[in-house]
Each structure stands twice: as structure tokens, then as C-alpha cells.
Design an enzyme around this catalytic site. Structure first.
Site, PDB file in Angstrom:
ATOM      1  N   HIS A 246     -26.463  13.493   5.007  1.00 22.54           N
ATOM      2  CA  HIS A 246     -25.780  14.600   4.326  1.00 22.54           C
ATOM      3  C   HIS A 246     -26.626  15.875   4.376  1.00 22.54           C
ATOM      4  O   HIS A 246     -27.830  15.825   4.156  1.00 22.54           O
ATOM      5  CB  HIS A 246     -25.509  14.211   2.870  1.00 22.54           C
ATOM      6  CG  HIS A 246     -24.930  15.317   2.040  1.00 22.54           C
ATOM      7  ND1 HIS A 246     -23.717  15.912   2.332  1.00 22.54           N
ATOM      8  CD2 HIS A 246     -25.395  15.948   0.928  1.00 22.54           C
ATOM      9  CE1 HIS A 246     -23.464  16.852   1.427  1.00 22.54           C
ATOM     10  NE2 HIS A 246     -24.464  16.890   0.574  1.00 22.54           N
ATOM     11  N   SER A 247     -25.970  17.009   4.682  1.00 16.16           N
ATOM     12  CA  SER A 247     -26.576  18.338   4.569  1.00 16.16           C
ATOM     13  C   SER A 247     -27.905  18.432   5.344  1.00 16.16           C
ATOM     14  O   SER A 247     -27.917  18.271   6.559  1.00 16.16           O
ATOM     15  CB  SER A 247     -26.761  18.670   3.082  1.00 16.16           C
ATOM     16  OG  SER A 247     -27.084  20.017   2.901  1.00 16.16           O
ATOM     17  N   TYR A 248     -29.039  18.633   4.641  1.00 20.46           N
ATOM     18  CA  TYR A 248     -30.333  18.760   5.326  1.00 20.46           C
ATOM     19  C   TYR A 248     -30.742  17.441   5.998  1.00 20.46           C
ATOM     20  O   TYR A 248     -31.537  17.429   6.935  1.00 20.46           O
ATOM     21  CB  TYR A 248     -31.420  19.210   4.339  1.00 20.46           C
ATOM     22  CG  TYR A 248     -32.639  19.798   5.009  1.00 20.46           C
ATOM     23  CD1 TYR A 248     -32.703  21.163   5.294  1.00 20.46           C
ATOM     24  CD2 TYR A 248     -33.720  18.999   5.383  1.00 20.46           C
ATOM     25  CE1 TYR A 248     -33.806  21.704   5.932  1.00 20.46           C
ATOM     26  CE2 TYR A 248     -34.832  19.540   6.014  1.00 20.46           C
ATOM     27  CZ  TYR A 248     -34.867  20.892   6.293  1.00 20.46           C
ATOM     28  OH  TYR A 248     -35.954  21.434   6.934  1.00 20.46           O
TER      29      TYR A 248
END
Length: 370
Positions: A246-248
Site C-alpha cells: 500500500h502507498s509507500y
């Protein structure tokens, strides 16, 4: 008139805060049954924020407990060869993570305050454990015969109090006349008094000065991902490794690919990204990596389009589809069912020696027809 700030002294248990998780996994006040209230004291934003952070630390420990007791994961200390005195972190693994011959699922959260087992602290506090933690992914993965490894990419250092530096008083054997020395001391005391007064006004409850001691080979999310790959994932027996990032966490995965390209291609079957912030240009991912990502990755992005609808991409990397929500932090939970379907199709395609991309393309077209 400025209100005096109450002490920054908060409970260290959920019970102390008078909150508990109900049977639906929602955080509720023990007495009133109300959801968490951020503005507990009006006009004291800093105090409210510190209270929220203190609760967040308790939530982190609570999720760690759930990973061990509810999901039966083991807490593994890293670096694996750490001495007694050096800073350490940890990850969580299922009993069969390294021995499962078939499938291994690796979970990586995004940046910020979240720790192992969490997608978003805000969701855990304001919505529920299912949407805010990785627990539904872990339980379903184990039910479907996957081994599981949960990374902890934000646990990069420990904080210790800065040692106080004692200034040696000026020696009396100075050539300065005693009168002049006394005058200087008086000025110095006045200056310190004024500075302390200003500091007290600016920061009514000055917190201790801390220093960060970084964890060897795990000082950043990117370093952590490579470390866990080298010492655990690469050593695992699993023929098919799957990532949910997720995300980073997506950026950390791309960095891992850049560092360990041949190994990743050899071992990883499919990668599900959720609103990943990776950038193949900025990270300088080569053509062969971009081609592999196009075939083996899918990014469920925040979008108002229905779940799994194809979303245009500006970058030449993996396909992007809607997560069925325009809220960044909800993208993992909302794409939960689709991710497991994507992994099942990728496994089947690999078994049948077909390109996973063909299966995925027909899957997306079906949704678009609907």
C-alpha cells in the site's frame, strides 16, 4: 485569554482511555458507546493531538497482540544477528512462512505512524479493525493455504533521551576582576531566565530532547524491504510469492526490484499495489523491470469509478484499476476481494504456463462490459 494546557499525561491502556473494541471491531467509549472524539478539550488542539497520538501508540501494541494471539503469527526480531545492546526491530510470520512449498503472501503498509499489521491508524480509530488493519488479509491468506510475512517498514530507529551536556563553570583563576565576572554572570542568568520564560510560553510542556538510534540495515522502508527479502523471503520454500503493498510500500517494492531484479522475477508471481506512490521514472526502474511490472502487477488506485474499472495511467508501468473508493487509506480494504481473485488467476495462469496478463485483461474487460 490563552488557556493553560493540562499535563500531557495520558493513560497507557485502552481501559484507561475508557475505550474498547466491540464485536464489530469498532472503537467505542465504554460508558457512552460513542465513537472516539478528537476534540476532547476545545481550543486545545495540541493537547488533543497528543492525546490522539498516545491512543495511537496503544492501538499499535493492541494490533501487535492480535497478530500473535488472533492470527497465530510469530514475532521475529531483526537484525537476526543483533547483539543484546543494539537497536532492534521485528516482523511477523506464520509458522509455515519459510517452509510452505506453494504460496507465500508478503504485506507492506505505507509511510507515517502505521506499524506492522496496520493499513491506516485513522481507520482503526474512526471506522473499524477490518478496514484499518491487515488482519482480514492475513486470515484469508492462511485459510487459502498461504504462508504469511508481515513487514514493519516504519520501525527504523529507537528513541533515547539525549544525554545532558554539562558546561564547566568558568575557572576562578581568570585574570578578570571579580566585579566584572559577577556582572557577566548576572547578565548570563538574566538571559537564561528570559529564554526559559519564552520557551515556557511557546511550549508550555517542553518534552524531553530525544535522539534517534537507527536499526542496522533497516534504517528506512526501502532498506527494510531488501533486508527481509534477503534473510527471509529469498530463503523461503514457496514456489509462488505474492506481495500486497500500500502507498509507500509500493515504492519500497519497486526499490526492491531494482536492487534484486533477477531474484524477484524468479520468485514473485504477482504484486497487488493499492494506491502506490512508486514512480518508475524517479526511481529509475529499467525497461526490463517496467515490462515485468506490466505483466505481473496491478495497482488498485483511489477513484470514483466502480471497483476494477480500468484507469488511465501516465506512466508506462503496471495496469491501474479503480479500488472502488476515492479515499486513499481505504484502497486496500475495498480491493480485498479483487486482490485475492487476481492472485488466484495469476497462480492458475502460471500453472497453465499462460501469461498472467492475458487472464487479467479478459477479467478487466468483463467488468467494463458490465
Amino acid at each position: 485569554m490563552k488557556k493553560d494546557e493540562p499535563p500531557l499525561d495520558f493513560p497507557d491502556t485502552l481501559e484507561g482511555f475508557e475505550y474498547a473494541f466491540n464485536e464489530k471491531g469498532q472503537l467505542r467509549h465504554i460508558k457512552t458507546g460513542e465513537p472516539f472524539v478528537f476534540n476532547y478539550r476545545e481550543d486545545l488542539h495540541r493537547w488533543n493531538q497528543k492525546r490522539y497520538e498516545a491512543l495511537g501508540e496503544i492501538i499499535t501494541k493492541y494490533v501487535y497482540e492480535l497478530l500473535e494471539k488472533d492470527c497465530n503469527l510469530k514475532k521475529i526480531s531483526i537484525p537476526i544477528d543483533a547483539t543484546e545492546s543494539e537497536p532492534k526491530s521485528f516482523i511477523f510470520m506464520s509458522e509455515d512462512a519459510l517452509t510452505n512449498p506453494q504460496k507465500l503472501m508478503v504485506l507492506i503498509h505505507g509511510s507515517g505512524v502505521v506499524r506492522a499489521g496496520q493499513w491506516a491508524r485513522r481507520l482503526i480509530i474512526n471506522e473499524d479493525l477490518d478496514s484499518g488493519t491487515q488482519i482480514p488479509f492475513i486470515k484469508r491468506a492462511m485459510d487459502e493455504g498461504y504462508g504469511v510475512i508481515v513487514l514493519n517498514p516504519n520501525e527504523n530507529y529507537i528513541e533515547v533521551e539525549k544525554p545532558k551536556i554539562h558546561v564547566q563553570p568558568s575557572s576562578d583563576c581568570s585574570d578578570e576582576p571579580a566585579e566584572k565576572r559577577e556582572r557577566k554572570d548576572k547578565v548570563s542568568k538574566e538571559t537564561k531566565k528570559r529564554r526559559d520564560f519564552y520557551e515556557k510560553y511557546r511550549n508550555p510542556q517542553r518534552e524531553k530532547e530525544m535522539m534517534q538510534l537507527y536499526i542496522r540495515e533497516n534504517g528506512s522502508p526501502e532498506e527494510h524491504a531488501v533486508y527481509v527479502w534477503d534473510h527471509f523471503i529469498a530463503q523461503s520454500a514457496a514456489e509462488n510469492v505474492f506481495f500486497v503493498a500500500h502507498s509507500y510500500g509500493g515504492l519500497a517494492f519497486v526499490e526492491l526490484m531494482i536492487q534484486r531484479e533477477a531474484d524477484v522475477k524468479n520468485k514473485v508471481t504477482a504484486v497487488a499495489l493499492t494506491d502506490s506512490v512508486h514512480n518508475v521514472w524517479h526511481q529509475e526502474a529499467g525497461k526490463t523491470i517496467r515490462e515485468w511490472m506490466r505483466e505481473n502487477c496491478c495497482n488498485w488506485v483511489s477513484s470514483s469509478e466502480p471497483l476494477d474499472t480500468s484507469v488511465e495511467s501516465m506512466l508506462p508501468d503496471c495496469p491501474r484499476v479503480s479500488a472502488g473508493t476515492d479515499r486513499h487509506e481505504l484502497t486496500s480494504w475495498k480491493s480485498f476481494q479483487s486482490i485475492f481473485k487476481f492472485f488466484a488467476e495469476a497462480s492458475e495462469a502460471k500453472t497453465n504456463s499462460l501469461k498472467p496478463a492475458l487472464t487479467r485483461r479478459s477479467h478487466r474487460l468483463k467488468h467494463e462490459e458490465l
